[in-house]
Design a protein around this motif. Structure first.
Motif, PDB file in Angstrom:
ATOM      1  N   ASP A 107       0.819  -1.216   0.000  1.00 36.93           N
ATOM      2  CA  ASP A 107       0.000   0.000   0.000  1.00 36.93           C
ATOM      3  C   ASP A 107       0.849   1.261   0.000  1.00 36.93           C
ATOM      4  OD1 ASP A 107      -2.240  -1.583   0.052  1.00 36.93           O
ATOM      5  OD2 ASP A 107      -2.637  -1.307   2.199  1.00 36.93           O
ATOM      6  N   ASN A 108       2.046   1.182   0.582  1.00 38.65           N
ATOM      7  CA  ASN A 108       2.908   2.353   0.699  1.00 38.65           C
ATOM      8  C   ASN A 108       4.017   2.395  -0.348  1.00 38.65           C
ATOM      9  OD1 ASN A 108       2.273   4.048   3.352  1.00 38.65           O
ATOM     10  ND2 ASN A 108       1.805   1.899   3.768  1.00 38.65           N
ATOM     11  N   GLY A 109       3.992   1.460  -1.295  1.00 42.02           N
ATOM     12  CA  GLY A 109       4.967   1.486  -2.380  1.00 42.02           C
ATOM     13  C   GLY A 109       6.396   1.262  -1.937  1.00 42.02           C
ATOM     14  N   ILE A 110       6.577   0.492  -0.883  1.00 42.43           N
ATOM     15  CA  ILE A 110       7.916   0.226  -0.345  1.00 42.43           C
ATOM     16  C   ILE A 110       8.594  -0.853  -1.180  1.00 42.43           C
ATOM     17  CG2 ILE A 110       9.208  -0.559   1.676  1.00 42.43           C
ATOM     18  CD1 ILE A 110       7.739   2.181   1.982  1.00 42.43           C
ATOM     19  N   ASP A 111       9.872  -0.614  -1.528  1.00 40.67           N
ATOM     20  CA  ASP A 111      10.627  -1.660  -2.228  1.00 40.67           C
ATOM     21  C   ASP A 111      11.862  -2.110  -1.471  1.00 40.67           C
ATOM     22  OD1 ASP A 111      12.534   0.361  -2.662  1.00 40.67           O
ATOM     23  OD2 ASP A 111      11.989   0.632  -4.769  1.00 40.67           O
ATOM     24  N   THR A 112      12.172  -1.437  -0.365  1.00 40.78           N
ATOM     25  CA  THR A 112      13.382  -1.745   0.415  1.00 40.78           C
ATOM     26  C   THR A 112      13.042  -1.750   1.897  1.00 40.78           C
ATOM     27  OG1 THR A 112      14.775  -0.677  -1.261  1.00 40.78           O
ATOM     28  CG2 THR A 112      15.757  -1.044   0.914  1.00 40.78           C
ATOM     29  N   LEU A 113      13.339  -2.851   2.576  1.00 38.36           N
ATOM     30  CA  LEU A 113      13.074  -2.977   4.002  1.00 38.36           C
ATOM     31  C   LEU A 113      14.399  -2.927   4.754  1.00 38.36           C
ATOM     32  CD1 LEU A 113      10.480  -3.391   5.668  1.00 38.36           C
ATOM     33  CD2 LEU A 113      11.057  -5.825   5.776  1.00 38.36           C
ATOM     34  N   SER A 114      14.524  -1.971   5.657  1.00 41.79           N
ATOM     35  CA  SER A 114      15.752  -1.777   6.444  1.00 41.79           C
ATOM     36  C   SER A 114      15.498  -2.294   7.856  1.00 41.79           C
ATOM     37  CB  SER A 114      16.133  -0.297   6.471  1.00 41.79           C
ATOM     38  OG  SER A 114      16.234   0.228   5.160  1.00 41.79           O
ATOM     39  N   VAL A 115      16.263  -3.301   8.262  1.00 36.24           N
ATOM     40  CA  VAL A 115      15.967  -4.060   9.477  1.00 36.24           C
ATOM     41  C   VAL A 115      16.888  -3.656  10.621  1.00 36.24           C
ATOM     42  CG1 VAL A 115      15.908  -6.388  10.480  1.00 36.24           C
ATOM     43  CG2 VAL A 115      15.124  -6.010   8.120  1.00 36.24           C
ATOM     44  N   ILE A 116      16.275  -3.326  11.767  1.00 37.15           N
ATOM     45  CA  ILE A 116      17.007  -3.125  13.008  1.00 37.15           C
ATOM     46  C   ILE A 116      16.246  -3.835  14.128  1.00 37.15           C
ATOM     47  CG2 ILE A 116      18.004  -0.945  12.249  1.00 37.15           C
ATOM     48  CD1 ILE A 116      15.997   0.545  13.996  1.00 37.15           C
ATOM     49  N   GLY A 117      16.893  -3.963  15.289  1.00 30.43           N
ATOM     50  CA  GLY A 117      16.235  -4.576  16.431  1.00 30.43           C
ATOM     51  C   GLY A 117      16.780  -5.954  16.740  1.00 30.43           C
ATOM     52  N   TYR A 118      15.995  -6.738  17.448  1.00 31.71           N
ATOM     53  CA  TYR A 118      16.476  -7.984  18.033  1.00 31.71           C
ATOM     54  C   TYR A 118      15.613  -9.183  17.646  1.00 31.71           C
ATOM     55  CZ  TYR A 118      18.614  -4.413  20.992  1.00 31.71           C
ATOM     56  OH  TYR A 118      19.292  -3.315  21.455  1.00 31.71           O
ATOM     57  N   MET A 119      16.159 -10.407  17.564  1.00 32.10           N
ATOM     58  CA  MET A 119      17.590 -10.687  17.607  1.00 32.10           C
ATOM     59  C   MET A 119      18.087 -10.986  16.198  1.00 32.10           C
ATOM     60  SD  MET A 119      17.912 -13.074  21.026  1.00 32.10           S
ATOM     61  CE  MET A 119      16.677 -14.298  20.511  1.00 32.10           C
ATOM     62  N   THR A 120      19.376 -10.750  15.991  1.00 32.14           N
ATOM     63  CA  THR A 120      20.007 -10.985  14.691  1.00 32.14           C
ATOM     64  C   THR A 120      19.600 -12.313  14.079  1.00 32.14           C
ATOM     65  OG1 THR A 120      21.949  -9.701  15.372  1.00 32.14           O
ATOM     66  CG2 THR A 120      22.242 -11.261  13.543  1.00 32.14           C
ATOM     67  N   HIS A 121      19.704 -13.384  14.860  1.00 29.86           N
ATOM     68  CA  HIS A 121      19.612 -14.749  14.356  1.00 29.86           C
ATOM     69  C   HIS A 121      18.214 -15.341  14.427  1.00 29.86           C
ATOM     70  CE1 HIS A 121      20.462 -14.475  18.603  1.00 29.86           C
ATOM     71  NE2 HIS A 121      19.929 -15.665  18.776  1.00 29.86           N
ATOM     72  N   ASN A 122      17.270 -14.604  14.953  1.00 29.58           N
ATOM     73  CA  ASN A 122      15.936 -15.163  15.146  1.00 29.58           C
ATOM     74  C   ASN A 122      14.897 -14.334  14.386  1.00 29.58           C
ATOM     75  OD1 ASN A 122      14.263 -17.169  16.306  1.00 29.58           O
ATOM     76  ND2 ASN A 122      13.621 -15.769  17.919  1.00 29.58           N
ATOM     77  N   GLY A 135      10.620 -10.529  -2.809  1.00 31.02           N
ATOM     78  CA  GLY A 135      11.054  -9.618  -3.859  1.00 31.02           C
ATOM     79  C   GLY A 135      11.489  -8.248  -3.402  1.00 31.02           C
ATOM     80  N   LEU A 136      11.631  -8.041  -2.112  1.00 32.94           N
ATOM     81  CA  LEU A 136      12.083  -6.762  -1.589  1.00 32.94           C
ATOM     82  C   LEU A 136      13.600  -6.709  -1.530  1.00 32.94           C
ATOM     83  CD1 LEU A 136       9.581  -6.534   1.376  1.00 32.94           C
ATOM     84  CD2 LEU A 136       9.556  -5.053  -0.624  1.00 32.94           C
ATOM     85  N   ALA A 137      14.160  -5.533  -1.730  1.00 32.08           N
ATOM     86  CA  ALA A 137      15.543  -5.296  -1.341  1.00 32.08           C
ATOM     87  C   ALA A 137      15.565  -5.193   0.181  1.00 32.08           C
ATOM     88  CB  ALA A 137      16.071  -4.022  -1.975  1.00 32.08           C
ATOM     89  N   VAL A 138      16.623  -5.697   0.799  1.00 32.22           N
ATOM     90  CA  VAL A 138      16.692  -5.719   2.253  1.00 32.22           C
ATOM     91  C   VAL A 138      18.020  -5.131   2.707  1.00 32.22           C
ATOM     92  CG1 VAL A 138      16.397  -7.126   4.330  1.00 32.22           C
ATOM     93  CG2 VAL A 138      15.353  -7.869   2.184  1.00 32.22           C
ATOM     94  N   GLU A 139      17.970  -4.368   3.788  1.00 37.21           N
ATOM     95  CA  GLU A 139      19.173  -3.810   4.424  1.00 37.21           C
ATOM     96  C   GLU A 139      19.178  -4.222   5.891  1.00 37.21           C
ATOM     97  OE1 GLU A 139      19.340   0.197   1.638  1.00 37.21           O
ATOM     98  OE2 GLU A 139      18.230   0.247   3.524  1.00 37.21           O
TER      99      GLU A 139
END
Length: 212
Positions: A107-122, A135-139
């Motif tokens: 709905d918001n036309g997002i193509d890139t998801l930037s990830v922060i928070g916890y936990m890295t491995h889960n 199909g998203l670009a991820v950071e």
């Protein structure tokens, strides 16, 4: 036509559980370092017009961690008081499963998801993998995330080892790994962050092993 990434910053499970609850503390990077980076990313995203999605994990009453009606299940107060464009409550590691995240992204036309928070491995890893497969670009902002040490029947891994290995794997195929400062610079410049690929990552690894 602009080719700048249409980013959303997703802030995963920055809840009291990781600060004074049953999963404490996030060990690497330590929360004294990662929490300020999380808040810096949130503030920088809002200032730059990047939408912010906050995610909280809730478990049923009687669960050992993340009880919805308990203090430890609530967002860290510094995250709770900051601007957010959307709030998601989840019950599984991936922020997509059983939530409206995919629809909100569309709905918001997002193509890139930037990830922060916890936990890295889960929960971070589950969300990174699913976002890439959708199909998203991820950071992945490596200094605004963190891991715990584990030991079980498969062996032992330190928090630093877990965080490093997952970061290397993300960069090889699933997500561009960056520091918060590097990410904020890319946001300011309207630039995408580059990830690597499996073949070249493997070739570098083999070359390093041959030199050892």
């Amino acid at each position: 036509m602009s080719t700048s990434p249409r980013r959303a910053l997703i802030v995963i499970d920055v809840q009291n559980e990781y600060f004074d609850g049953g999963l404490l503390p996030i060990e690497y990077p330590p929360v004294a370092q990662s929490l300020p980076r999380i808040l810096q990313a949130m503030d920088g995203a809002h200032a730059a017009g990047v939408k912010v999605v906050v995610v909280q994990h809730h478990a049923p009453k009687g669960a050992p961690v993340f009880q919805a009606d308990a203090h430890n299940g609530q967002l860290h107060p510094e995250v709770a008081r900051r601007h957010r464009d959307h709030l998601i409550t989840k019950a599984t590691p991936s922020a997509f499963t059983g939530t409206d995240l995919a629809q909100w992204i569309a709905d918001n036309g997002i193509d890139t998801l930037s990830v922060i928070g916890y936990m890295t491995h889960n929960c971070d890893a589950s969300t990174v993998f699913e976002a890439m497969h959708r199909g998203l670009a991820v950071e992945f902002l490596a200094d605004a995330t963190g891991a715990l040490p584990y030991e079980n029947a498969a062996g032992y891994a330190s928090a630093a080892e877990i965080h490093r290995v997952f970061s290397v794997v993300f960069q090889s195929n699933f997500a561009a790994v960056a520091s918060t400062e590097g990410w904020l610079a890319a946001v300011r410049d309207g630039q995408a962050l580059a990830k690597d690929n499996v073949v070249v990552s493997n070739q570098r690894g083999r070359a390093r092993a041959a030199r050892a």
